[in-house]
Design a protein around this motif. Structure first.
Motif, mmCIF file in Angstrom:
data_model
loop_
_atom_site.group_PDB
_atom_site.id
_atom_site.type_symbol
_atom_site.label_atom_id
_atom_site.label_comp_id
_atom_site.label_asym_id
_atom_site.label_seq_id
_atom_site.Cartn_x
_atom_site.Cartn_y
_atom_site.Cartn_z
ATOM 1 N N THR A 24 13.858 -16.434 10.889
ATOM 2 C CA THR A 24 13.938 -15.215 11.699
ATOM 3 C C THR A 24 15.400 -14.890 11.990
ATOM 4 O O THR A 24 16.273 -15.739 11.848
ATOM 5 C CB THR A 24 13.212 -15.378 13.051
ATOM 6 N N PRO A 25 15.685 -13.659 12.419
ATOM 7 C CA PRO A 25 17.068 -13.342 12.805
ATOM 8 C C PRO A 25 17.395 -13.843 14.214
ATOM 9 O O PRO A 25 18.515 -13.663 14.667
ATOM 10 C CB PRO A 25 17.117 -11.805 12.781
ATOM 11 N N PHE A 26 16.442 -14.482 14.891
ATOM 12 C CA PHE A 26 16.669 -14.907 16.271
ATOM 13 C C PHE A 26 17.230 -16.326 16.302
ATOM 14 O O PHE A 26 16.536 -17.281 15.939
ATOM 15 C CB PHE A 26 15.354 -14.863 17.057
ATOM 16 N N LEU A 67 14.674 -4.579 12.146
ATOM 17 C CA LEU A 67 13.213 -4.577 12.146
ATOM 18 C C LEU A 67 12.649 -5.646 13.084
ATOM 19 O O LEU A 67 11.688 -5.404 13.814
ATOM 20 C CB LEU A 67 12.669 -4.805 10.726
ATOM 21 N N ALA A 68 13.260 -6.818 13.065
ATOM 22 C CA ALA A 68 12.764 -7.916 13.914
ATOM 23 C C ALA A 68 12.911 -7.578 15.390
ATOM 24 O O ALA A 68 12.023 -7.857 16.198
ATOM 25 C CB ALA A 68 13.505 -9.211 13.583
ATOM 26 N N VAL A 69 14.039 -6.967 15.742
ATOM 27 C CA VAL A 69 14.270 -6.588 17.140
ATOM 28 C C VAL A 69 13.289 -5.486 17.544
ATOM 29 O O VAL A 69 12.692 -5.517 18.619
ATOM 30 C CB VAL A 69 15.736 -6.140 17.334
ATOM 31 N N ASN A 108 3.142 -2.862 2.711
ATOM 32 C CA ASN A 108 4.535 -2.676 3.121
ATOM 33 C C ASN A 108 4.882 -3.422 4.421
ATOM 34 O O ASN A 108 5.959 -3.226 4.972
ATOM 35 C CB ASN A 108 4.838 -1.182 3.261
ATOM 36 N N THR A 109 4.007 -4.265 4.915
ATOM 37 C CA THR A 109 4.303 -5.042 6.126
ATOM 38 C C THR A 109 5.340 -6.122 5.809
ATOM 39 O O THR A 109 5.169 -6.898 4.859
ATOM 40 C CB THR A 109 3.021 -5.702 6.668
ATOM 41 N N MET A 110 6.402 -6.158 6.592
ATOM 42 C CA MET A 110 7.448 -7.170 6.378
ATOM 43 C C MET A 110 6.903 -8.533 6.793
ATOM 44 O O MET A 110 6.406 -8.699 7.900
ATOM 45 C CB MET A 110 8.671 -6.794 7.229
ATOM 46 N N HIS A 111 6.995 -9.508 5.881
ATOM 47 C CA HIS A 111 6.448 -10.830 6.179
ATOM 48 C C HIS A 111 7.233 -11.927 5.480
ATOM 49 O O HIS A 111 8.016 -11.667 4.566
ATOM 50 C CB HIS A 111 4.961 -10.903 5.803
#
Lengths: 301, 301
Positions: free
Chosen positions: A261-263, B229-231, B251-254
Motif C-alpha cells: 500500500t502507499p501507507f 487513489l488509495a487516499v 477496472n477495480t484497482m487491486h
C-alpha cells in the motif's frame, strides 16, 4: 529432551543453532515474573491476557502531540545523511530506502524521555518483576509501496544465540507512529507461541547481523515447526491507530508481510530486559553483536 | 483530456501505454449495464453496492461438497507433470512452485460446470446486461510460507492494452477454495476506484505476458496515481471462508501482499465479458496474448 551443556559450562534450557535437530521445546521460565498482581500501569486483566497470549495491544498509549513529536524525530533521523552511512542505519535490500535506525534512545532526547516514561519502562518492570535496561531500541520505517516484511522468528532465539541473553526475561513494545492497518504489513503474532521454544537449525555465520536485520535466514524456524505452531496457535494481525502500542514477550513467534500500500507503517521498537538476568557470552555465535544492537550498558531506566 | 485515436481509427476513451503522461481519467461507461433491477441471482441491494464499490463479496456461494470437488481438481492439476511444463502453468519466480494454471474451465469438467452455473454466469449476465463469454479462467495457488503477491493494477488496463477489449464490460469472480484471511495475502481492493481509469506509462514489450503474470511492471500505475487513489478510496482486504466469492469490476484497482503464513490461499478466478463488446486488435501491444490467457472463442456460457 535433555538440556545440553554449552560454552563456559552453562546449562541451557534453550539450545539452538547447535548440533541438535529442529525441535519444539517447552519453556521452563515464567511470563509474568512477579505474577498478575504486580503493581504498575497494566491492570490484572491485561497482565493475565499477556501471560496467556504473549501479546497485548494498548490503544492510545501516546497522545497525538507525543506521536507528532516522535514522528518529527523519525523524519529528522531519516533525513540525516551522516546517519544514513552509519552502521546503525539499515537500508531496504532492494530499494535502498531506510528500513531501520538503531539505538534511537541515544540519538534522540524525545525518544529517551519516552522510553523512561512509566507507561513504557513501568509496564516492563511490572511484567519482568525487576529493574530493566534497554537491550535495543529502533525505529522501523517500513515505507509504503513495497516496504519489505520480516520472516517469522522469536526475538529471544536471536538474543539468546547471538547476544547471550540467558532466559526470556525480556519484552518488546512496538509503538505505532502511523496507523497499523491489516493491509499495510502489520505485526502478525501467534498468540500462545511464547510458551514454546523452537530450536533452530544452522550455525551463525560471522557478522550475521548485517544480513539478518534485512532478511533473516539463520535463526528462523523450520517450515514444519512453523506450520505446527501456526495450526496450534493461529495468527493474528496487531492493528491500531498512531499512538497505540503492542507489547509482546521476547519469545512470541512473529513476522510481517510486505507493504504494497502507499501507507507507510512506522513504529518505535523498544526492548526491555531484566537487570537480574544479565547477558553473558553468546550461546551460539562466534562473537557478540555490536552494542547498538545488543546493549552492553545495563544501567536501569 | 481529448480521447486520442488509435489503431484502425478507433476512438479510445481509455488511452494507456502510449505517448501520453500518466493520468487519472473518468470512466464514461456504466458499471451495471442493465441497471439495478436486472433479473438474476443478485439482489437489488447487492447490485447497488457493486455499482458503488466495484466489489461485492458473497458468503457461501459454493457448498462444502463443491469446494472439496474443485479443491480435488486443483490438487490434480497441480500434480500434473505434463501440465507443469505447459505454457498455461505459471511458476513462482523464486521457488518454482506452481503459482497459476490458466484455462481451467477447459482442463476440468468440474470447473466448466461451475462456471456455467447460474450462480456464476447468471450474476455476470445480470451485471453486464448481455450474454457473456469466459475471457479467462485460472486457479491461483498462492502457497503458504512465501507465496508472492500481485502489484496494484486494473485488470481492464491490461485487457484493453494487450487483449483489445474495447471497454470495461467485464468482471472477475474470485472463488475462495481455502479460507481467505487478513493475514495470508488476501485480495485487497480500492472500493470506488473502478470509476477512474489510470492511464499507464511505458510501452508493452513483446511477449510481456510471460513476465507480467509473475511480476508485473508495465501496465502498473505510477506511484503518484496509486497514492491518490488509495487516499481517495481507501484499501480493504476481501476475506471469507472457503466457498465464499468476491466479484469485482474489471477496472477495480487491486493487488495482494505476499503470504508468509503457512496457510495457502487458493482461489478459482473466472473473468466474464460481454458478447456485445467483442475484443479487437490490442490497443497498445505488438500482438494479442495467447488464447489460454485471453479467449478468442466468444461462445456464450
Amino acid at each position: 529432551m535433555t538440556a545440553p551443556t554449552t560454552t563456559a559450562g552453562r546449562t541451557d534450557a534453550y539450545p539452538t543453532r547447535g548440533e541438535t535437530a529442529a525441535a519444539i521445546l517447552d519453556r521452563p521460565d515464567p511470563v509474568l515474573w512477579a505474577g498478575p498482581d504486580a503493581p504498575g500501569p497494566a491492570s490484572r486483566e491485561e497482565l493475565l491476557a499477556y501471560e496467556r497470549d504473549g501479546v497485548l495491544t494498548v490503544d492510545a498509549l501516546l497522545t497525538a502531540d507525543e506521536v507528532a513529536a516522535v514522528g518529527g524525530e523519525l523524519e529528522r533521523l531519516g533525513r540525516d545523511e551522516a546517519l544514513r552511512r552509519d552502521d546503525r542505519t539499515i537500508l531496504e535490500k532492494h530499494s535502498g530506502a531506510v528500513r531501520s535506525v538503531f539505538e534511537v534512545h541515544r540519538l534522540s532526547e524525545v525518544v529517551a524521555r519516552l522510553v523512561a516514561d512509566e507507561r513504557l519502562a513501568g509496564r516492563a518492570r511490572q511484567i519482568l518483576g525487576s529493574a530493566v535496561y534497554v537491550h535495543q531500541s529502533r525505529i522501523n520505517f517500513k515505507p509504503g509501496l513495497g516496504g519489505g516484511g520480516f520472516s517469522w522468528h522469536s526475538d529471544f532465539e536471536t538474543w539468546h544465540a547471538e547476544d547471550g541473553m540467558p532466559r526470556p526475561r525480556a519484552l518488546s513494545v512496538s509503538v505505532a507512529l502511523t496507523e497499523n492497518l491489516t493491509v499495510n504489513g502489520p505485526l502478525m503474532v501467534m498468540p500462545g507461541s511464547h510458551r514454546r521454544f523452537v530450536s533452530c537449525v544452522g550455525e551463525t555465520p560471522p557478522e550475521h547481523f548485517r544480513e539478518s536485520l534485512r532478511d533473516q535466514e539463520i535463526g528462523v524456524p523450520d517450515e514444519g515447526s512453523l506450520t505446527r505452531l501456526a495450526v496450534d496457535h493461529g495468527i493474528v494481525p496487531c492493528t491500531g491507530p498512531a499512538g497505540s502500542a503492542t507489547w509482546f514477550d521476547s519469545n512470541t513467534m512473529h513476522g510481517s508481510s510486505d507493504n504494497i500500500t502507499p501507507f507507510p507503517r512506522s513504529n518505535l521498537f523498544v526492548v526491555f530486559a531484566s537487570t537480574d538476568d544479565p547477558p553473558g557470552e553468546p550461546y551460539a555465535a562466534p562473537a557478540p553483536r555490536p552494542s547498538y544492537i545488543a546493549a552492553t550498558d545495563l544501567t536501569p531506566v
